[in-house]
Write an enzyme that holds these catalytic residues in place. Sequence first.
Site, PDB file in Angstrom:
ATOM      1  N   ASN A 112       0.869  -1.191   0.000  1.00 15.83           N
ATOM      2  CA  ASN A 112       0.000   0.000   0.000  1.00 15.83           C
ATOM      3  C   ASN A 112       0.895   1.227   0.000  1.00 15.83           C
ATOM      4  OD1 ASN A 112      -2.207  -1.578   0.323  1.00 15.83           O
ATOM      5  ND2 ASN A 112      -2.697  -0.905   2.408  1.00 15.83           N
TER       6      ASN A 112
ATOM      7  N   GLU B 269     -21.596  19.835   2.169  1.00 14.03           N
ATOM      8  CA  GLU B 269     -21.617  18.405   2.500  1.00 14.03           C
ATOM      9  C   GLU B 269     -22.754  17.697   1.753  1.00 14.03           C
ATOM     10  OE1 GLU B 269     -19.653  16.365   3.641  1.00 14.03           O
ATOM     11  OE2 GLU B 269     -20.859  14.660   4.262  1.00 14.03           O
TER      12      GLU B 269
ATOM     13  N   HIS C 200     -23.134  35.492  -8.296  1.00 12.93           N
ATOM     14  CA  HIS C 200     -21.822  35.943  -8.764  1.00 12.93           C
ATOM     15  C   HIS C 200     -21.281  35.008  -9.845  1.00 12.93           C
ATOM     16  CE1 HIS C 200     -21.608  39.102  -5.779  1.00 12.93           C
ATOM     17  NE2 HIS C 200     -22.098  38.219  -4.903  1.00 12.93           N
TER      18      HIS C 200
ATOM     19  N   LYS D 254     -12.231   4.494   0.749  1.00 14.21           N
ATOM     20  CA  LYS D 254     -12.664   5.011   2.043  1.00 14.21           C
ATOM     21  C   LYS D 254     -11.612   5.885   2.690  1.00 14.21           C
ATOM     22  CE  LYS D 254     -15.359   5.468   5.573  1.00 14.21           C
ATOM     23  NZ  LYS D 254     -16.430   6.461   5.405  1.00 14.21           N
TER      24      LYS D 254
HETATM   25  O1  M6R Z   1     -10.878   9.719   7.021  1.00 14.18           O
HETATM   26  P1  M6R Z   1     -11.015  11.177   6.737  1.00 14.18           P
HETATM   27  O2  M6R Z   1     -12.106  11.815   7.498  1.00 14.18           O
HETATM   28  O3  M6R Z   1      -9.710  11.920   6.896  1.00 14.18           O
HETATM   29  O4  M6R Z   1     -11.384  11.258   5.201  1.00 14.18           O
HETATM   30  C1  M6R Z   1     -11.462  12.480   4.532  1.00 14.18           C
HETATM   31  C2  M6R Z   1     -12.170  12.325   3.211  1.00 14.18           C
HETATM   32  O5  M6R Z   1     -11.456  11.483   2.361  1.00 14.18           O
HETATM   33  C3  M6R Z   1     -13.583  11.773   3.368  1.00 14.18           C
HETATM   34  O6  M6R Z   1     -14.325  12.553   4.250  1.00 14.18           O
HETATM   35  C4  M6R Z   1     -14.303  11.741   2.008  1.00 14.18           C
HETATM   36  O7  M6R Z   1     -14.496  13.034   1.536  1.00 14.18           O
HETATM   37  C5  M6R Z   1     -15.629  10.977   2.117  1.00 14.18           C
HETATM   38  N1  M6R Z   1     -15.691   9.946   1.124  1.00 14.18           N
HETATM   39  C6  M6R Z   1     -16.814  11.812   1.849  1.00 14.18           C
HETATM   40  O8  M6R Z   1     -17.988  11.095   1.995  1.00 14.18           O
END
Ligand code: M6R
Length: 613
Positions: free
Chosen positions: A105, A486, A509, A608
Amino acid sequence: MCGIVGYTGKRCSITTLLDGLARLEYRGYDSAGLAVLEDGQLKLVKSVGKVKNLKKNVAATWPNPEKCTASTGIAHTRWATHGEPTEANAHPHLDGSGKFAIVHNGIIDNYLDLRKHLQEQGCVFKSETDSEVLAHLIHQCYEGDLLHAAAAASKKLKGTFGFAVICTDKPEEIAVARRGSPLVIGVGNNETLIASDIAAIAAYTKRVIFLNDDDLALITPDKIDIRNIENVPVSREIAKIDWDVAAAEKNGYEHFMLKEIFEQPEAVANTIRGRFDNKVFTSIMSGLNMSPDELASVKRIVIAACGTSMNAGMVGEYYFEDIAGIPTEVEQAAEFRYRNPIIEDNTMVLAISQSGETADTLAAVREAKNKGGIVAAINNVVGSTIARETGRGIYLHAGPEIGVASTKAFTCQVTALLLMALLFGRNRRLERHEGKNLINDIKNIPELIKQVLARAGEIEKIAKKYAKAENFFFIGRGCLYPTALEGALKLKEISYIHAEGYHAAELKHGPIALLEENVPVLALANDIPGKDKIIANIQECKARKSPVIATATVGDTEISELTDDILWIPHCSSFIAPIPTVVALQLFSYYIAKERGCEIDQPRNLAKSVTVE
Ligand code: M6R
């Protein structure tokens, strides 16, 4: 992003590896593979697509798994960076002799130089990946000791890695190393596991060791030898994890996302549990480990985060400024270290991350520490790299979030930010009775969420009406501006509808040029200060023939008469409003994506946790 799992023990490793991969699939899911040692031979199986495809190929190779003697193996689920999702690019990768198999990874930044050098020495590459160089390098460095070879190869790498390697000479050994990509060792009875994420191994053991950057380890069924990159033994504690395997399963819900949306009353209740001081009406945040004087010394807060966590941070900016009077800025974590931010001794840098592994947020933490700020974190995953490196902060206790689209993490992050603002506020200008009122408001959040969830059927009907739209705008003001961002992020990531979040005043704008009858606008028009202004913005949209869906406070006929459809939100203060409102937006996006037949839990191109820059 990608997921790693490994097993060495007395059982056949294959079922454990496949089970671990299935639990990791949410991290990356365009191809998968495993390599095991069976009768002194390396056996390799790969497939393009989901783990279920790999399972079919594995079943073809081992029609009688009960007779399988492959008790050591490594496996990987991939989220493509270098090279398309093909079998050749799927991990594990082998060296030229077929003696070593690796899973990796991260990103090896200097792989082109290494690859060229290795090719000049006769190595033949079978994939386009950066990772394959590692298999050849380990082969070159191998003099009979797998851990030494892994350490020597690690020294040649620039970039980030978490990797595992097995070798035909060492039927019970797996060597692992990490720099920048998480790796955890699971300590079992006569078996040892490794994984990039505890989700993969929690069903087998609750005793884990989190490796630090530049740690290497050699594991066998009954021994774990951890060293630093200079081959000096290091001691790492065994932590007992409190991970409920059932919590990472769907429990009858069609998707993890839906389950996680419905879990929010309980998740928020867990975030706030035990965190109120009802004598002085403040919050208790022992994880911050700050005395009242230290709290008072904070003169500025800089929030660093990405994606949904950044949107939560933007809500937090309103809280820290309005409630506590502390100047606050939100910085995109990816930009933080590249723009020479001004961090003074009395600046608190607050990293927000559900996973605690996001590469850019982690880099911001390290930059802030170098610059001498007070660095704290809000994380969900216990023991994650950001949580460990900051050493102070707040855990959400939201339970595992498996759906790629973040839902309960957002509502819990916003709640945690409100708790923090209460703490700072009571330490400064917030009066006792104001603290008391805020506590009562926070305690009521789970109930407000339940009231929105009870309207899921209504929201589904409205969502279906708009499922064919190809463009969408979300607009809001005040704390509901980041909530609009969001909402738009949720819709675009799971339904693939192009959705933009804007401050309601900003539409005129520029973006207003795009409004027409096929472009719906979702206006966050709850009955809180600023509602009169958003009514004017809704009128502007209606005048351009855009259908308008609004979130509105239950019973608000002024908004319902003006708009085409309403997502009703229970009455609450403007600080609390983002939480029930976002729940309605999550459901709205979910039902649109479902109507469009999208892969809701694993949207295309996403992973994720984003552990690469
Ligand atoms: O694990 P994290 O909160 O740091 O992740 C940040 C983003 O990658 C995460 O919130 C991403 O935007 C989600 N898939 C949104 O639903």
